[in-house]
Motif scaffolding. Structure first.
Motif, short mmCIF file in Angstrom:
data_model
loop_
_atom_site.label_atom_id
_atom_site.label_comp_id
_atom_site.label_asym_id
_atom_site.label_seq_id
_atom_site.Cartn_x
_atom_site.Cartn_y
_atom_site.Cartn_z
N PHE A 30 0.76 -13.72 -1.74
CA PHE A 30 0.69 -13.24 -2.75
C PHE A 30 1.52 -13.39 -4.01
O PHE A 30 2.53 -13.50 -3.39
N GLU A 31 1.34 -13.32 -5.25
CA GLU A 31 2.29 -13.48 -6.31
C GLU A 31 2.54 -12.08 -6.61
O GLU A 31 1.41 -11.30 -6.74
N TRP A 32 3.45 -11.91 -7.40
CA TRP A 32 4.10 -10.49 -7.99
C TRP A 32 3.12 -10.05 -8.88
O TRP A 32 2.97 -8.77 -8.99
N HIS A 33 2.28 -10.84 -9.77
CA HIS A 33 1.36 -10.38 -10.54
C HIS A 33 0.22 -9.85 -9.99
O HIS A 33 -0.76 -9.16 -10.55
N SER A 34 0.18 -10.02 -8.83
CA SER A 34 -1.12 -9.43 -7.85
C SER A 34 -0.74 -7.82 -7.36
O SER A 34 -1.82 -7.36 -6.94
N LEU A 35 0.46 -7.42 -7.54
CA LEU A 35 0.87 -6.23 -6.96
C LEU A 35 0.42 -5.00 -7.91
O LEU A 35 0.59 -5.08 -9.31
N GLU A 36 -0.23 -3.92 -7.18
CA GLU A 36 -0.44 -2.59 -8.02
C GLU A 36 0.70 -1.58 -8.01
O GLU A 36 0.98 -0.90 -8.92
N ALA A 37 1.48 -1.60 -6.72
CA ALA A 37 2.09 -0.93 -6.48
C ALA A 37 3.45 -1.28 -5.25
O ALA A 37 2.67 -2.00 -4.37
N VAL A 38 4.68 -0.98 -5.41
CA VAL A 38 5.59 -1.44 -4.26
C VAL A 38 6.13 -0.08 -3.84
O VAL A 38 6.51 0.98 -4.69
N LEU A 39 6.00 0.17 -2.64
CA LEU A 39 7.00 1.28 -2.07
C LEU A 39 7.96 0.73 -1.07
O LEU A 39 7.88 -0.06 -0.40
N GLU A 40 9.16 1.73 -1.30
CA GLU A 40 10.25 1.18 -0.66
C GLU A 40 10.80 2.47 0.25
O GLU A 40 11.04 3.61 -0.48
N ILE A 41 11.46 2.51 1.40
CA ILE A 41 11.69 3.50 2.00
C ILE A 41 13.13 3.21 2.00
O ILE A 41 13.82 2.22 2.66
N ILE A 42 14.21 4.22 1.40
CA ILE A 42 15.61 3.83 1.27
C ILE A 42 16.19 4.31 2.60
O ILE A 42 15.83 5.19 3.00
#
Length: 122
Positions: A30-42
Motif C-alpha cells: 500500500f502507499e502512504w496516501h492510502s493510510l487513514e491512521a498510523v499507530l506507534e508503540i514507543i
C-alpha cells in the motif's frame, strides 16, 4: 508494508489503518496516501524516532491520524490535522484505561460491551 515517498528512513509503522477500497501497488504494497491512521508503540530505543522523525514524516505525507502509544507514560497521544510542513497542530492525550476513539472519516462508532475492558498490562 507501506511505501512512503522517501526511502530515506525506511520506516514501517507498528500498525497502519488502510482506507477501504485501497489497492496495492506493483510491489504488492500500500502507499502512504492510502493510510487513514498510523499507530506507534514507543520504547526507549525508538522514542526520538516516534516523537520527532516519524511524526514529521507522517504529517508531511498528510496521514490524517498519528497515535503514539507510550507505555512509560501510561497514555496515548492522538495527533491530527497534519500540515505539509510536518506538524500535527491538534493533539489529545488519552490515559490508559480510557477509550481511544479514532475519528475515521465516514465511519460509525460501534461498541460491544459484552467483552469486558482489560485494565493494565499483565
Amino acid at each position: 508494508m507501506i511505501d512512503f515517498p522517501s526511502s530515506l528512513w525506511g520506516y514501517a509503522p507498528d500498525l497502519a489503518i488502510i482506507a477501504p477500497g485501497s489497492e496495492r501497488n506493483k510491489r504488492g504494497r500500500f502507499e502512504w496516501h492510502s493510510l487513514e491512521a498510523v499507530l506507534e508503540i514507543i520504547s526507549l530505543s525508538t522514542r526520538d524516532n516516534d516523537f520527532e522523525k516519524k511524526l514529521r514524516m507522517y504529517a508531511e505525507c498528510a496521514i490524517p491520524l498519528y497515535v503514539i502509544i507510550d507505555p512509560s507514560d501510561n497514555s496515548c497521544v492522538l495527533h491530527s490535522k497534519p500540515t505539509r510542513t510536518g506538524v500535527y497542530p491538534a493533539q489529545e492525550k488519552i490515559p490508559f484505561g480510557e477509550d481511544l476513539m479514532l475519528p475515521l472519516e465516514g465511519r460509525d462508532r460501534r461498541e460491544d460491551r459484552r467483552v469486558p475492558a482489560r485494565r493494565g498490562l499483565s
